[in-house]
Design a protein around this motif. Structure first.
Motif, mmCIF file in Angstrom:
data_model
loop_
_atom_site.group_PDB
_atom_site.id
_atom_site.type_symbol
_atom_site.label_atom_id
_atom_site.label_comp_id
_atom_site.label_asym_id
_atom_site.label_seq_id
_atom_site.Cartn_x
_atom_site.Cartn_y
_atom_site.Cartn_z
ATOM 1 N N CYS A 131 0.824 -1.215 0.000
ATOM 2 C CA CYS A 131 0.000 0.000 0.000
ATOM 3 C C CYS A 131 0.853 1.258 0.000
ATOM 4 N N THR A 132 1.835 1.323 0.888
ATOM 5 C CA THR A 132 2.629 2.547 0.998
ATOM 6 C C THR A 132 3.575 2.717 -0.193
ATOM 7 N N GLN A 133 4.117 1.615 -0.714
ATOM 8 C CA GLN A 133 4.946 1.732 -1.916
ATOM 9 C C GLN A 133 4.088 2.096 -3.119
ATOM 10 N N GLY A 134 2.876 1.526 -3.181
ATOM 11 C CA GLY A 134 1.966 1.871 -4.272
ATOM 12 C C GLY A 134 1.585 3.331 -4.264
ATOM 13 N N LEU A 135 1.512 3.921 -3.073
ATOM 14 C CA LEU A 135 1.189 5.346 -2.960
ATOM 15 C C LEU A 135 2.195 6.217 -3.697
ATOM 16 N N LEU A 136 3.456 5.790 -3.728
ATOM 17 C CA LEU A 136 4.483 6.573 -4.423
ATOM 18 C C LEU A 136 4.164 6.729 -5.908
ATOM 19 N N LEU A 149 14.858 9.693 -3.136
ATOM 20 C CA LEU A 149 16.247 10.052 -2.858
ATOM 21 C C LEU A 149 16.386 10.787 -1.534
ATOM 22 N N SER A 150 15.465 11.689 -1.250
ATOM 23 C CA SER A 150 15.594 12.510 -0.046
ATOM 24 C C SER A 150 14.986 11.870 1.182
ATOM 25 N N GLU A 151 13.695 11.567 1.136
ATOM 26 C CA GLU A 151 12.987 11.125 2.330
ATOM 27 C C GLU A 151 13.289 9.671 2.698
ATOM 28 N N ILE A 152 13.574 8.841 1.714
ATOM 29 C CA ILE A 152 13.798 7.419 1.995
ATOM 30 C C ILE A 152 15.295 7.093 2.043
ATOM 31 N N LEU A 153 16.049 7.562 1.059
ATOM 32 C CA LEU A 153 17.476 7.251 1.003
ATOM 33 C C LEU A 153 18.338 8.298 1.700
ATOM 34 N N ASP A 154 17.730 9.402 2.112
ATOM 35 C CA ASP A 154 18.369 10.413 2.968
ATOM 36 C C ASP A 154 19.493 11.188 2.282
ATOM 37 N N PHE A 155 19.391 11.412 0.971
ATOM 38 C CA PHE A 155 20.311 12.320 0.296
ATOM 39 C C PHE A 155 19.885 13.756 0.572
ATOM 40 N N ASN A 156 20.847 14.663 0.769
ATOM 41 C CA ASN A 156 20.498 16.068 0.914
ATOM 42 C C ASN A 156 20.280 16.688 -0.466
ATOM 43 N N LEU A 175 10.891 18.391 -3.943
ATOM 44 C CA LEU A 175 10.775 17.650 -2.690
ATOM 45 C C LEU A 175 9.648 18.195 -1.835
ATOM 46 N N SER A 176 9.560 19.518 -1.723
ATOM 47 C CA SER A 176 8.502 20.135 -0.923
ATOM 48 C C SER A 176 7.130 19.742 -1.443
ATOM 49 N N ARG A 177 6.997 19.732 -2.764
ATOM 50 C CA ARG A 177 5.711 19.380 -3.383
ATOM 51 C C ARG A 177 5.358 17.913 -3.119
ATOM 52 N N SER A 178 6.302 17.026 -3.340
ATOM 53 C CA SER A 178 6.014 15.598 -3.166
ATOM 54 C C SER A 178 5.850 15.242 -1.691
ATOM 55 N N ARG A 179 6.657 15.859 -0.829
ATOM 56 C CA ARG A 179 6.551 15.605 0.617
ATOM 57 C C ARG A 179 5.173 16.005 1.131
ATOM 58 N N THR A 180 4.692 17.152 0.693
ATOM 59 C CA THR A 180 3.372 17.629 1.140
ATOM 60 C C THR A 180 2.271 16.682 0.690
ATOM 61 N N LYS A 181 2.348 16.205 -0.543
ATOM 62 C CA LYS A 181 1.309 15.311 -1.066
ATOM 63 C C LYS A 181 1.283 13.981 -0.311
ATOM 64 N N ILE A 182 2.464 13.401 -0.078
ATOM 65 C CA ILE A 182 2.535 12.123 0.636
ATOM 66 C C ILE A 182 2.110 12.293 2.089
ATOM 67 N N ARG A 183 2.627 13.329 2.751
ATOM 68 C CA ARG A 183 2.280 13.561 4.149
ATOM 69 C C ARG A 183 0.783 13.789 4.323
ATOM 70 N N ASN A 184 0.202 14.614 3.473
ATOM 71 C CA ASN A 184 -1.227 14.907 3.585
ATOM 72 C C ASN A 184 -2.070 13.656 3.379
ATOM 73 N N LYS A 189 -5.441 9.329 5.631
ATOM 74 C CA LYS A 189 -5.962 7.984 5.378
ATOM 75 C C LYS A 189 -5.314 6.860 6.184
ATOM 76 N N CYS A 190 -4.057 6.978 6.526
ATOM 77 C CA CYS A 190 -3.324 5.835 7.083
ATOM 78 C C CYS A 190 -3.443 5.769 8.608
ATOM 79 N N GLY A 191 -3.908 4.636 9.110
ATOM 80 C CA GLY A 191 -4.026 4.441 10.545
ATOM 81 C C GLY A 191 -2.701 4.320 11.258
ATOM 82 N N LEU A 192 -1.632 3.943 10.549
ATOM 83 C CA LEU A 192 -0.306 3.871 11.160
ATOM 84 C C LEU A 192 0.254 5.258 11.444
#
Length: 269
Positions: A131-136, A149-156, A175-184, A189-192
């Motif tokens: 589910c979470t990988q599919g969300l990407l 690259l940034s949020e998962i593999l931790d590249f600056n 990154l800001s755009r994608s981070r906001t979409k995933i976080r929101n 939706k996610c109970g975890l």
């Protein structure tokens, strides 16, 4: 660069096939995991990994030691993954709104498939990772790989921009755009991530099996770690939950067929 890897690259560029084989062994899992995060499906990721490794082999002489070798590897892999979309990934990708609808469908407090706790534990993990990988895949290709690259593999942003061959400012914007979409999405939706949300991985087991999104006889993700990533997420308190969702997922080994194919290409027994 790791001194041993640097020496292997130099030997490989001098025509040493065994050294080249060792280089590929060192980087194959790195390439496979990036491919898997981009494409979701192991079959697509395997094919992409083989093609990327072939590109690395045929272009190794163009590596000029101006950056870390692994950074160069990521750049080669990224260039491929931005242009070559996996067939199954392309079919599954959908807008965030449609993924929300998929999350809401078929939730049940009772699992019909099995009552065995060990089986249910594996299936719950399979649902979480799928589910979470599919969300990407709801992100477009560039935003997706920036997020990985940034949020998962931790590249600056400097390292990420070098891999992407874009400016650091552009990298940060993406990154800001994608981070906001995933976080929101996860907060909504996610109970975890947010315990107020009704969705739980075990409540989706039967639905995803019925829809053939997961195959209980051939799990793609759940067998590769002794610790369930679901449990790891619940233990993490010093990291944003939406990031922990992804960083808790273990790395996966590249399929044996990848090296078998590469050895055939290199004519190494």
């Amino acid at each position: 660069m790791n001194e041993n890897l640097k020496e292997l690259v130099e030997k490989a560029n001098s025509g040493d096939k065994k050294a080249l084989e060792r280089v590929i062994i060192e980087i194959k899992d790195l390439v496979y995991n990036l491919s898997l995060k981009m494409l979701l499906y192991p079959e697509d990721a395997k094919d992409a990994t083989q093609e990327i490794l072939i590109r690395i082999i045929t272009h190794l002489s163009t590596y000029k030691h101006k950056s870390q070798f692994t950074t160069w590897v990521y750049r080669v892999a990224t260039n491929y993954l931005l242009t070559e979309k996996g067939k199954k990934a392309k079919e599954f990708a959908m807008p965030f709104e449609n993924y929300e609808d998929l999350i809401d469908l078929g939730q049940s407090d009772v699992v019909r498939y099995s009552k065995n706790e060990g089986v249910l534990s594996l299936l719950e993990e399979e649902v979480k990772v799928s589910c979470t990988q599919g969300l990407l895949l709801c992100l477009n290709e560039e935003d997706r790989i920036v997020y990985i690259l940034s949020e998962i593999l931790d590249f600056n942003s400097i390292e990420g921009s070098e891999i992407m061959e874009i400016t650091a400012e552009n990298f940060r914007k993406k990154l800001s755009r994608s981070r906001t979409k995933i976080r929101n999405f996860l907060n909504k939706k996610c109970g975890l991530v947010n315990s107020k949300n009704p969705c739980r991985c075990n409540r989706k087991i039967d639905f995803l099996i019925d829809q053939q999104i997961i195959n209980p006889k051939n799990l793609r993700f759940a067998h590769f770690s002794s610790n369930r990533s679901i449990d790891l997420v619940q233990q993490i308190s010093d990291l944003e939950k939406s990031i922990a969702i992804y960083r808790s997922t273990p790395d996966f080994p590249a399929p044996d067929m990848v090296m078998k194919t590469i050895r055939q290409i290199l004519n190494i027994n």
